[in-house]
Design a protein around this motif. Sequence first.
Motif, PDB file in Angstrom:
ATOM      1  N   ILE A 174       0.994  -7.513 -16.555  1.00  0.00           N
ATOM      2  CA  ILE A 174       0.833  -5.801 -15.741  1.00  0.00           C
ATOM      3  C   ILE A 174       2.562  -5.181 -16.056  1.00  0.00           C
ATOM      4  O   ILE A 174       3.845  -5.185 -15.788  1.00  0.00           O
ATOM      5  N   ARG A 175       2.520  -3.754 -16.781  1.00  0.00           N
ATOM      6  CA  ARG A 175       3.517  -2.916 -17.286  1.00  0.00           C
ATOM      7  C   ARG A 175       4.229  -2.107 -16.503  1.00  0.00           C
ATOM      8  O   ARG A 175       5.087  -1.666 -15.989  1.00  0.00           O
ATOM      9  N   VAL A 176       3.258  -1.051 -16.098  1.00  0.00           N
ATOM     10  CA  VAL A 176       2.901  -0.081 -15.478  1.00  0.00           C
ATOM     11  C   VAL A 176       1.952  -0.164 -14.509  1.00  0.00           C
ATOM     12  O   VAL A 176      -0.242  -0.279 -14.644  1.00  0.00           O
ATOM     13  N   THR A 177       1.923   0.486 -13.146  1.00  0.00           N
ATOM     14  CA  THR A 177       0.267   0.625 -12.456  1.00  0.00           C
ATOM     15  C   THR A 177       0.568   1.401 -11.107  1.00  0.00           C
ATOM     16  O   THR A 177       2.256   1.609 -10.715  1.00  0.00           O
ATOM     17  N   GLY A 178       0.009   2.299 -11.198  1.00  0.00           N
ATOM     18  CA  GLY A 178      -0.113   3.659 -10.452  1.00  0.00           C
ATOM     19  C   GLY A 178      -0.550   3.399  -8.725  1.00  0.00           C
ATOM     20  O   GLY A 178      -0.592   2.141  -8.219  1.00  0.00           O
ATOM     21  N   ALA A 179       0.463   4.284  -7.777  1.00  0.00           N
ATOM     22  CA  ALA A 179       0.443   3.931  -6.985  1.00  0.00           C
ATOM     23  C   ALA A 179      -1.034   5.191  -6.518  1.00  0.00           C
ATOM     24  O   ALA A 179      -0.913   6.271  -6.170  1.00  0.00           O
ATOM     25  N   CYS A 180      -1.908   4.583  -5.929  1.00  0.00           N
ATOM     26  CA  CYS A 180      -3.344   5.157  -5.635  1.00  0.00           C
ATOM     27  C   CYS A 180      -3.978   5.511  -3.894  1.00  0.00           C
ATOM     28  O   CYS A 180      -3.720   4.243  -3.409  1.00  0.00           O
ATOM     29  N   HIS A 181      -4.000   6.278  -3.982  1.00  0.00           N
ATOM     30  CA  HIS A 181      -4.547   6.001  -2.200  1.00  0.00           C
ATOM     31  C   HIS A 181      -5.104   4.855  -1.724  1.00  0.00           C
ATOM     32  O   HIS A 181      -5.444   4.880  -0.554  1.00  0.00           O
ATOM     33  N   SER A 182      -6.709   4.718  -1.874  1.00  0.00           N
ATOM     34  CA  SER A 182      -7.213   3.439  -1.707  1.00  0.00           C
ATOM     35  C   SER A 182      -6.085   1.879  -2.197  1.00  0.00           C
ATOM     36  O   SER A 182      -6.318   1.239  -1.181  1.00  0.00           O
ATOM     37  N   ASP A 183      -5.160   2.094  -2.056  1.00  0.00           N
ATOM     38  CA  ASP A 183      -3.864   0.647  -2.397  1.00  0.00           C
ATOM     39  C   ASP A 183      -3.662   1.237  -0.375  1.00  0.00           C
ATOM     40  O   ASP A 183      -3.356  -0.179  -0.211  1.00  0.00           O
ATOM     41  N   LEU A 184      -3.445   2.717  -0.343  1.00  0.00           N
ATOM     42  CA  LEU A 184      -2.676   2.688   0.852  1.00  0.00           C
ATOM     43  C   LEU A 184      -3.690   2.101   1.873  1.00  0.00           C
ATOM     44  O   LEU A 184      -3.579   2.099   2.852  1.00  0.00           O
ATOM     45  N   SER A 185      -5.430   2.805   2.083  1.00  0.00           N
ATOM     46  CA  SER A 185      -6.116   2.551   2.528  1.00  0.00           C
ATOM     47  C   SER A 185      -6.138   1.327   2.566  1.00  0.00           C
ATOM     48  O   SER A 185      -6.789   0.977   4.164  1.00  0.00           O
ATOM     49  N   GLY A 186      -5.849   0.216   1.932  1.00  0.00           N
ATOM     50  CA  GLY A 186      -6.559  -0.901   2.127  1.00  0.00           C
ATOM     51  C   GLY A 186      -4.796  -1.097   3.121  1.00  0.00           C
ATOM     52  O   GLY A 186      -5.165  -2.809   3.566  1.00  0.00           O
ATOM     53  N   MET A 187      -4.018  -1.146   2.926  1.00  0.00           N
ATOM     54  CA  MET A 187      -2.040  -1.296   3.539  1.00  0.00           C
ATOM     55  C   MET A 187      -2.441  -1.037   4.654  1.00  0.00           C
ATOM     56  O   MET A 187      -1.846  -1.947   5.608  1.00  0.00           O
ATOM     57  N   THR A 188      -3.536   0.376   5.398  1.00  0.00           N
ATOM     58  CA  THR A 188      -3.319   0.026   6.182  1.00  0.00           C
ATOM     59  C   THR A 188      -4.721   0.360   7.211  1.00  0.00           C
ATOM     60  O   THR A 188      -5.069  -0.255   8.604  1.00  0.00           O
TER      61      THR A 188
END
Length: 358
Positions: A33-47
């Motif tokens: 992986i070279r670049v990844t975006g931070a998407c709101h679904s990641d945050l929803s998973g993290m909470t």
Amino acid sequence: MRAAVLREYNSPLEIVDTMETVETGPGQVRVRIRVTGACHSDLSGMTGKLSAPAPFVPGHEGAGEILEVGEGVTSVAPGDHVIVSFMPACGSCAHCARDEGHLCMALMAGASRTPGFRLDGKPVFSFVGCGTFAEEVVLPYQSVVPVAKDVPFEIAALIGCGVTTGTGAVFNTAQVHEGSTVAIVGCGGVGIAAMMAAGLSGASQILAVDPSAAKRELVMGFGATATATPEEAEAVAAELTGGQGFDYTFEVVGRSSTVEAAYKLARRGGTVTVVGVGARDDNFQMSMGALAMQSKNVKGSVYGGADVPQQMRNLVSLWREGRLDLDAMITDRVQLEDVNKAFDLMKTGNGIRTVIEL
Ligand code: APR
Ligand code: ZN
Ligand code: ZN
């Protein structure tokens, strides 16, 4: 290798240097992986709002380079650049047979529950089977979409989730037509992608609804013709549409209250497309007095509602032709060690997308 790991819900991500990726099995590929975006679904998973077993490596909006292919893989080769798709189409289930590869859960369901990593000898899961906040991931070959080498990884990464999800809701699910009126509720990365697609579809009016003043200013550069706070939205809509409401509205936040707002903003017979992914126990109520009588069409839209690899190729072309300004969507860049900053920025609501370089 380095990766960001969420050990417990609602805690900051921890950067580790000793994460191991599972071996590349038959039908799988290993991606740097070279670049990844931070998407709101990641945050929803993290909470814990979205179901994701912890500990896990977040990230599903990524792009990189193929390092290794497993037995039987002929679609890509080491060195190829690829976009990660979080909904790989198995090709043989009932959805795939109907040409609904974007609804295929056959591979994704298993991948999100099968550890993709090991840390200190213990299994670590990957968010929705991707885990792109890691230098290396192992994925089914159907999860990677080849992309030309001159497309920057950060552009490819954005197409990996937010851009495909937002534009596809407009192009494929709602099928916004020329001259129609549109309201977008929630102007994050996904909402702004939807807004750009509405512009490309020839919408005559695009109302952007967002509580963030910074967002309401930013959206004017992405095709919005008017803005409103959530509180002002109904009054502004009445003024703009002569009291009728919009032909098409989009919910791009992920809450029942904003689905309600998008429903109210649509005209009788209009189309309400729900793009946001909310909590399992957050229920949206519809009035039986209104549903048939007002004949509003409420549609869900996941991953752009159509063939994912095909959409991604089309979006690369639109970007190349200068018709889709994905570069302007990137408002911050951070290195993996500062990954938590990407979520701090998301919570302020000021930027659009933060990309993380690995
Ligand atoms: N009304 C309108 N907009 C709102 C409201 C509200 N009541 N509350 C928050 N917002 C705005 C935020 O200010 C922000 O601009 O919604 C936007 C959300 O943007 P991001 O956090 O960047 O989220 P994004 O990545 O765009 O995802 C949005 O789509 O794919 C799904 O799971 C994803 O549910 C999420 C949604
Ligand atoms: Zn996403
Ligand atoms: Zn399938």
